[in-house]
Design a protein around this motif. Structure first.
Motif, PDB file in Angstrom:
ATOM      1  N   ARG A  50       0.450  27.043 -18.402  1.00 18.78           N
ATOM      2  CA  ARG A  50      -0.451  25.892 -18.347  1.00 18.78           C
ATOM      3  C   ARG A  50      -0.770  25.517 -16.888  1.00 18.78           C
ATOM      4  NH1 ARG A  50      -0.389  20.569 -17.749  1.00 18.78           N
ATOM      5  NH2 ARG A  50       1.816  20.484 -17.193  1.00 18.78           N
ATOM      6  N   VAL A  51       0.270  25.394 -16.062  1.00 18.55           N
ATOM      7  CA  VAL A  51       0.052  24.974 -14.674  1.00 18.55           C
ATOM      8  C   VAL A  51      -0.687  26.074 -13.900  1.00 18.55           C
ATOM      9  CG1 VAL A  51       1.162  24.204 -12.536  1.00 18.55           C
ATOM     10  CG2 VAL A  51       2.091  23.492 -14.743  1.00 18.55           C
ATOM     11  N   ALA A  52      -0.327  27.333 -14.143  1.00 18.38           N
ATOM     12  CA  ALA A  52      -0.984  28.447 -13.434  1.00 18.38           C
ATOM     13  C   ALA A  52      -2.472  28.513 -13.775  1.00 18.38           C
ATOM     14  CB  ALA A  52      -0.295  29.762 -13.782  1.00 18.38           C
ATOM     15  N   ALA A  53      -2.810  28.291 -15.059  1.00 18.74           N
ATOM     16  CA  ALA A  53      -4.227  28.324 -15.458  1.00 18.74           C
ATOM     17  C   ALA A  53      -4.993  27.214 -14.769  1.00 18.74           C
ATOM     18  CB  ALA A  53      -4.340  28.193 -16.979  1.00 18.74           C
ATOM     19  N   SER A  54      -4.352  26.062 -14.639  1.00 11.97           N
ATOM     20  CA  SER A  54      -5.029  24.933 -14.021  1.00 11.97           C
ATOM     21  C   SER A  54      -5.199  25.152 -12.510  1.00 11.97           C
ATOM     22  CB  SER A  54      -4.233  23.674 -14.369  1.00 11.97           C
ATOM     23  OG  SER A  54      -4.189  22.785 -13.352  1.00 11.97           O
ATOM     24  N   TYR A  56      -4.966  28.306 -10.777  1.00  5.20           N
ATOM     25  CA  TYR A  56      -5.567  29.594 -10.355  1.00  5.20           C
ATOM     26  C   TYR A  56      -6.684  30.072 -11.283  1.00  5.20           C
ATOM     27  CZ  TYR A  56      -1.293  29.686  -7.576  1.00  5.20           C
ATOM     28  OH  TYR A  56      -0.277  29.362  -6.707  1.00  5.20           O
ATOM     29  N   GLY A  57      -6.915  29.348 -12.362  1.00  9.22           N
ATOM     30  CA  GLY A  57      -7.964  29.751 -13.306  1.00  9.22           C
ATOM     31  C   GLY A  57      -7.354  30.357 -14.564  1.00  9.22           C
ATOM     32  N   PRO A  58      -8.055  30.231 -15.696  1.00  9.23           N
ATOM     33  CA  PRO A  58      -7.471  30.640 -16.984  1.00  9.23           C
ATOM     34  C   PRO A  58      -7.172  32.132 -17.092  1.00  9.23           C
ATOM     35  CG  PRO A  58      -9.791  30.001 -17.218  1.00  9.23           C
ATOM     36  CD  PRO A  58      -9.385  29.631 -15.825  1.00  9.23           C
ATOM     37  N   ASN A  59      -7.875  32.971 -16.355  1.00  8.04           N
ATOM     38  CA  ASN A  59      -7.633  34.414 -16.462  1.00  8.04           C
ATOM     39  C   ASN A  59      -6.797  34.972 -15.322  1.00  8.04           C
ATOM     40  OD1 ASN A  59      -9.200  34.595 -18.831  1.00  8.04           O
ATOM     41  ND2 ASN A  59     -11.054  34.503 -17.569  1.00  8.04           N
ATOM     42  N   SER A  60      -6.290  34.073 -14.492  1.00 12.56           N
ATOM     43  CA  SER A  60      -5.535  34.537 -13.334  1.00 12.56           C
ATOM     44  C   SER A  60      -4.163  35.045 -13.759  1.00 12.56           C
ATOM     45  CB  SER A  60      -5.379  33.385 -12.350  1.00 12.56           C
ATOM     46  OG  SER A  60      -4.591  33.788 -11.271  1.00 12.56           O
ATOM     47  N   ARG A  61      -3.655  36.008 -13.023  1.00 13.10           N
ATOM     48  CA  ARG A  61      -2.283  36.460 -13.271  1.00 13.10           C
ATOM     49  C   ARG A  61      -1.616  36.706 -11.918  1.00 13.10           C
ATOM     50  NH1 ARG A  61      -1.469  41.954 -13.354  1.00 13.10           N
ATOM     51  NH2 ARG A  61      -3.263  43.213 -12.804  1.00 13.10           N
ATOM     52  N   PRO A  62      -0.295  36.553 -11.847  1.00 19.18           N
ATOM     53  CA  PRO A  62       0.364  36.696 -10.545  1.00 19.18           C
ATOM     54  C   PRO A  62       0.435  38.152 -10.114  1.00 19.18           C
ATOM     55  CG  PRO A  62       1.996  36.404 -12.249  1.00 19.18           C
ATOM     56  CD  PRO A  62       0.656  36.274 -12.925  1.00 19.18           C
ATOM     57  N   ARG A  63       0.517  38.362  -8.805  1.00 17.27           N
ATOM     58  CA  ARG A  63       0.720  39.731  -8.303  1.00 17.27           C
ATOM     59  C   ARG A  63       2.104  40.237  -8.712  1.00 17.27           C
ATOM     60  NH1 ARG A  63      -2.536  40.279  -3.541  1.00 17.27           N
ATOM     61  NH2 ARG A  63      -4.389  39.027  -3.939  1.00 17.27           N
ATOM     62  N   ALA A  64       3.052  39.315  -8.772  1.00 16.14           N
ATOM     63  CA  ALA A  64       4.428  39.708  -9.113  1.00 16.14           C
ATOM     64  C   ALA A  64       5.214  38.483  -9.547  1.00 16.14           C
ATOM     65  CB  ALA A  64       5.107  40.351  -7.905  1.00 16.14           C
ATOM     66  N   ILE A  65       6.332  38.754 -10.203  1.00 18.26           N
ATOM     67  CA  ILE A  65       7.317  37.718 -10.537  1.00 18.26           C
ATOM     68  C   ILE A  65       8.583  38.054  -9.759  1.00 18.26           C
ATOM     69  CG2 ILE A  65       8.749  36.755 -12.383  1.00 18.26           C
ATOM     70  CD1 ILE A  65       6.470  37.558 -14.356  1.00 18.26           C
ATOM     71  N   VAL A  66       9.084  37.099  -8.992  1.00 16.63           N
ATOM     72  CA  VAL A  66      10.350  37.288  -8.275  1.00 16.63           C
ATOM     73  C   VAL A  66      11.377  36.384  -8.938  1.00 16.63           C
ATOM     74  CG1 VAL A  66      11.560  37.040  -6.074  1.00 16.63           C
ATOM     75  CG2 VAL A  66       9.173  37.814  -6.095  1.00 16.63           C
ATOM     76  N   LEU A  67      12.511  36.952  -9.302  1.00 18.08           N
ATOM     77  CA  LEU A  67      13.587  36.155  -9.902  1.00 18.08           C
ATOM     78  C   LEU A  67      14.691  35.949  -8.866  1.00 18.08           C
ATOM     79  CD1 LEU A  67      13.900  37.970 -13.371  1.00 18.08           C
ATOM     80  CD2 LEU A  67      12.669  35.833 -12.863  1.00 18.08           C
ATOM     81  N   THR A  68      15.090  34.673  -8.680  1.00 13.70           N
ATOM     82  CA  THR A  68      16.218  34.425  -7.770  1.00 13.70           C
ATOM     83  C   THR A  68      17.487  35.039  -8.344  1.00 13.70           C
ATOM     84  OG1 THR A  68      16.680  32.276  -8.815  1.00 13.70           O
ATOM     85  CG2 THR A  68      15.219  32.278  -6.879  1.00 13.70           C
ATOM     86  N   HIS A  69      17.588  35.055  -9.662  1.00 15.72           N
ATOM     87  CA  HIS A  69      18.676  35.735 -10.363  1.00 15.72           C
ATOM     88  C   HIS A  69      18.314  35.784 -11.841  1.00 15.72           C
ATOM     89  CE1 HIS A  69      19.649  31.479 -10.718  1.00 15.72           C
ATOM     90  NE2 HIS A  69      20.669  31.694 -11.514  1.00 15.72           N
ATOM     91  N   GLY A  70      19.177  36.397 -12.653  1.00 17.45           N
ATOM     92  CA  GLY A  70      18.774  36.699 -14.019  1.00 17.45           C
ATOM     93  C   GLY A  70      19.303  35.768 -15.094  1.00 17.45           C
ATOM     94  N   HIS A  71      19.891  34.620 -14.710  1.00 15.91           N
ATOM     95  CA  HIS A  71      20.393  33.705 -15.750  1.00 15.91           C
ATOM     96  C   HIS A  71      19.266  33.268 -16.679  1.00 15.91           C
ATOM     97  CE1 HIS A  71      24.292  32.392 -13.496  1.00 15.91           C
ATOM     98  NE2 HIS A  71      24.506  33.389 -14.340  1.00 15.91           N
ATOM     99  N   PHE A  72      19.654  32.908 -17.924  1.00 11.55           N
ATOM    100  CA  PHE A  72      18.648  32.659 -18.968  1.00 11.55           C
ATOM    101  C   PHE A  72      17.687  31.533 -18.614  1.00 11.55           C
ATOM    102  CE2 PHE A  72      19.744  28.685 -21.231  1.00 11.55           C
ATOM    103  CZ  PHE A  72      20.893  28.347 -20.528  1.00 11.55           C
ATOM    104  N   ASP A  73      18.134  30.572 -17.777  1.00 12.10           N
ATOM    105  CA  ASP A  73      17.247  29.445 -17.461  1.00 12.10           C
ATOM    106  C   ASP A  73      16.251  29.798 -16.351  1.00 12.10           C
ATOM    107  OD1 ASP A  73      19.637  29.549 -15.990  1.00 12.10           O
ATOM    108  OD2 ASP A  73      19.488  27.454 -15.364  1.00 12.10           O
TER     109      ASP A  73
END
Ligand SMILES: [Zn+2]
Ligand SMILES: [Zn+2]
Length: 307
Positions: A50-54, A56-73
């Protein structure tokens, strides 16, 4: 309109955990963006979308996802979002086993004390499997697509936890290397006053490394600091406050991992110390057992009455 903590860094709260949208070029959303952490399963995907569409635009997608770590939250919505956006996912190489189905995390420690420890009895500690979408962050500390940022290895909470640092404006995304709220208290878990605190204690499995990581972050002297849990902190006193927090960092009084760390390498967990005595857990299991027996007896009585 957005929770912008510094130029082009937007905080997205997902119940009790934060994700961050980071502009590739600060303040120029059209140049693209990278997602840092993904929140809880389901809710994270919805709220970040929701926030990303607002922004960067509804069809935008990130270049990448970076995870600080892999915990479920933090990684709970990584699979869904990476698939929706066909985006690569990056973690530190020591975090790879937990997001590729090769190793579970060491079990959380509900005996370490406090509200979060009590709640952690219900948390999963199993690994995710993000398949071949997931890659190791570069060893030189650069962050793919984010020129001007550095990934700093800050282990202790998990073996491969990273913090992201932008020297130009001294912005630090600390992940769970520490928290900016007190998660040990039931009250502050809800009211969230800003406070420098331990990394989330029941999931922290190497306290000496956690202390060293906090000290390394303090040496950066950030002007703005945002963690996985809590509200961002900033201002002229932040760097000194972080330094004194690091200088006086003490581990919890007791707990499974307090005197002996879990050991892990690139294959995952090698060894975890035995569980600490857990009278609360025994009591909870006893109550749960009694309730279950009562329910079965009640059901049998009703069946007999109907027969
Ligand atoms: Zn964590
Ligand atoms: Zn967390």
């Amino acid at each position: 309109m957005f929770n912008e903590i510094s130029a082009g860094v937007v905080r997205v709260p997902v119940v009790f955990v934060n994700a961050y949208l980071v502009d590739v070029t600060p303040g120029a959303p059209d140049d693209g963006w990278v997602l840092v952490d993904t929140g809880l399963p389901g809710l994270g995907s919805f709220e970040i979308g929701r926030v990303a569409a607002s922004r960067y635009g509804p069809n935008s997608r990130p270049r990448a996802i970076v995870l600080t770590h892999g915990h479920f939250d933090h990684a709970g919505s990584a699979g869904a979002l990476a698939a929706r956006w066909n985006a690569p996912v990056y973690v530190h190489r020591l975090e790879l086993p937990y997001v590729t189905g090769r190793s579970d995390y060491p079990p959380q420690d509900p005996t370490v004390g406090g509200a979060l420890a009590m709640m952690s009895r219900a948390f999963p500690h199993g690994s995710l499997d993000l398949g071949d979408r997931v890659h190791a962050l570069p060893d030189d500390g650069t962050v793919p697509f984010l020129t001007g940022w550095q990934a700093i290895h800050t282990p202790g909470h998990t073996a491969g936890q990273v913090s992201l640092w932008r020297p130009a404006d001294a912005v630090l995304l600390a992940g769970d290397a520490l928290a900016t709220m007190n998660q040990e208290s039931w009250t502050t878990t809800v009211t969230m006053p800003r406070e420098l605190r331990w990394p989330p204690a029941p999931m922290t499995t190497d306290w000496a490394a956690a202390r060293d990581s906090v000290r390394a972050l303090a040496r950066l002297r950030p002007h703005i600091m945002a963690a996985g849990h809590g509200l961002p902190m900033s201002g002229p006193h932040l760097a000194d406050a972080l330094n004194s927090f690091a200088d006086t960092f003490h581990r919890p009084a007791h707990g499974r991992y307090v005197d002996r760390a879990a050991r892990a390498d690139e294959r995952g967990v090698i060894e975890a110390p035995p569980p600490a005595p857990d009278p609360v857990g025994v009591a909870l299991r006893t109550v749960a057992g009694a309730v279950a027996v009562g329910a079965v007896m009640l059901a049998m009585t009703r069946t007999r009455h109907r027969a």
